[in-house]
Design a protein around this motif. Structure first.
Motif, PDB file in Angstrom:
ATOM      1  N   SER A  49       0.834  -1.187   0.000  1.00 58.89           N
ATOM      2  CA  SER A  49       0.000   0.000   0.000  1.00 58.89           C
ATOM      3  C   SER A  49       0.872   1.241   0.000  1.00 58.89           C
ATOM      4  CB  SER A  49      -0.914   0.002   1.228  1.00 58.89           C
ATOM      5  OG  SER A  49      -1.785   1.110   1.223  1.00 58.89           O
ATOM      6  N   GLY A  50       0.330   2.327  -0.535  1.00 60.58           N
ATOM      7  CA  GLY A  50       1.027   3.596  -0.526  1.00 60.58           C
ATOM      8  C   GLY A  50       0.068   4.738  -0.302  1.00 60.58           C
ATOM      9  N   ILE A  51       0.605   5.822   0.210  1.00 55.24           N
ATOM     10  CA  ILE A  51      -0.171   7.032   0.422  1.00 55.24           C
ATOM     11  C   ILE A  51       0.657   8.210  -0.068  1.00 55.24           C
ATOM     12  CG2 ILE A  51       0.585   7.219   2.843  1.00 55.24           C
ATOM     13  CD1 ILE A  51      -2.278   8.378   3.397  1.00 55.24           C
ATOM     14  N   ASP A  59      -3.488   3.713  -2.464  1.00 52.48           N
ATOM     15  CA  ASP A  59      -3.693   2.571  -3.330  1.00 52.48           C
ATOM     16  C   ASP A  59      -3.207   1.324  -2.603  1.00 52.48           C
ATOM     17  OD1 ASP A  59      -4.607   1.234  -5.550  1.00 52.48           O
ATOM     18  OD2 ASP A  59      -3.009   1.903  -6.876  1.00 52.48           O
ATOM     19  N   TYR A  60      -3.666   0.156  -3.097  1.00 59.37           N
ATOM     20  CA  TYR A  60      -3.400  -1.101  -2.439  1.00 59.37           C
ATOM     21  C   TYR A  60      -3.180  -2.202  -3.465  1.00 59.37           C
ATOM     22  CZ  TYR A  60      -5.703   1.422   1.342  1.00 59.37           C
ATOM     23  OH  TYR A  60      -6.053   2.361   2.272  1.00 59.37           O
ATOM     24  N   LYS A  65      -7.177  -5.172  -0.822  1.00 56.82           N
ATOM     25  CA  LYS A  65      -8.210  -4.154  -1.008  1.00 56.82           C
ATOM     26  C   LYS A  65      -9.481  -4.534  -0.267  1.00 56.82           C
ATOM     27  CE  LYS A  65      -6.692  -2.229  -5.404  1.00 56.82           C
ATOM     28  NZ  LYS A  65      -6.972  -2.074  -6.852  1.00 56.82           N
ATOM     29  N   GLY A  66     -10.033  -3.566   0.426  1.00 55.82           N
ATOM     30  CA  GLY A  66     -11.223  -3.797   1.219  1.00 55.82           C
ATOM     31  C   GLY A  66     -10.956  -4.297   2.612  1.00 55.82           C
ATOM     32  N   ASN A  84      -7.594  -5.521   8.698  1.00 57.12           N
ATOM     33  CA  ASN A  84      -8.774  -6.240   9.152  1.00 57.12           C
ATOM     34  C   ASN A  84      -8.945  -7.523   8.352  1.00 57.12           C
ATOM     35  OD1 ASN A  84      -9.399  -4.084  10.910  1.00 57.12           O
ATOM     36  ND2 ASN A  84     -10.618  -3.060   9.329  1.00 57.12           N
ATOM     37  N   SER A  85      -9.756  -8.416   8.881  1.00 53.91           N
ATOM     38  CA  SER A  85     -10.058  -9.684   8.210  1.00 53.91           C
ATOM     39  C   SER A  85      -8.783 -10.381   7.751  1.00 53.91           C
ATOM     40  CB  SER A  85     -10.993  -9.443   7.019  1.00 53.91           C
ATOM     41  OG  SER A  85     -12.201  -8.849   7.441  1.00 53.91           O
TER      42      SER A  85
END
Length: 122
Positions: A49-51, A59-60, A65-66, A84-85
């Motif tokens: 991931s990046g920011i 983005d992932y 994703k999700g 999560n998950s």
């Protein structure tokens, strides 16, 4: 001295959650893109991931994703990855990285943290 230091890893059961943190120092944190990269056992490095600096666009990699959320708190010079998950395939050493630029063009990461273990297992 530029430094990024991860924390928050550990052992979690499938379906559980963890939040990784990355404390940054030695540079103007808000001016640079930041990323998370991981390395699973026996595998190569994988960008997760990046920011981006400025508008904080994210983005992932498709596999997270999700489930994962990257964020940054520029006032605290801290990067986060909320996971999560979680799945066993997420088991890896996770690295916080600093980009040379406002984005992560050419995977131009010039500083890496020490890495932190995330283990997802029942």
């Amino acid at each position: 001295e530029v430094q990024v230091v991860e924390s928050g890893g550990g052992l979690v059961q499938p379906g559980g959650s963890l939040r990784l943190s990355c404390a940054a120092s030695g540079f103007t944190f808000s001016n640079y893109a930041m990323t998370w990269v991981r390395q699973a056992p026996g595998k190569g490095l994988e960008w997760v991931s990046g920011i981006i600096s400025g508008d904080d666009s994210t983005d992932y990699v498709d596999s997270v994703k999700g489930r994962f959320t990257i964020s940054r708190d520029n006032a605290k010079n801290t990067l986060y990855l909320q996971m999560n998950s979680l799945k066993p395939d997420d088991t890896a050493v996770y690295y916080c990285t600093k980009s040379r630029y406002w984005d992560w063009r050419n995977d131009a990461m010039d500083h890496w943290g020490q890495g932190i273990q995330v283990t997802v297992s029942s």
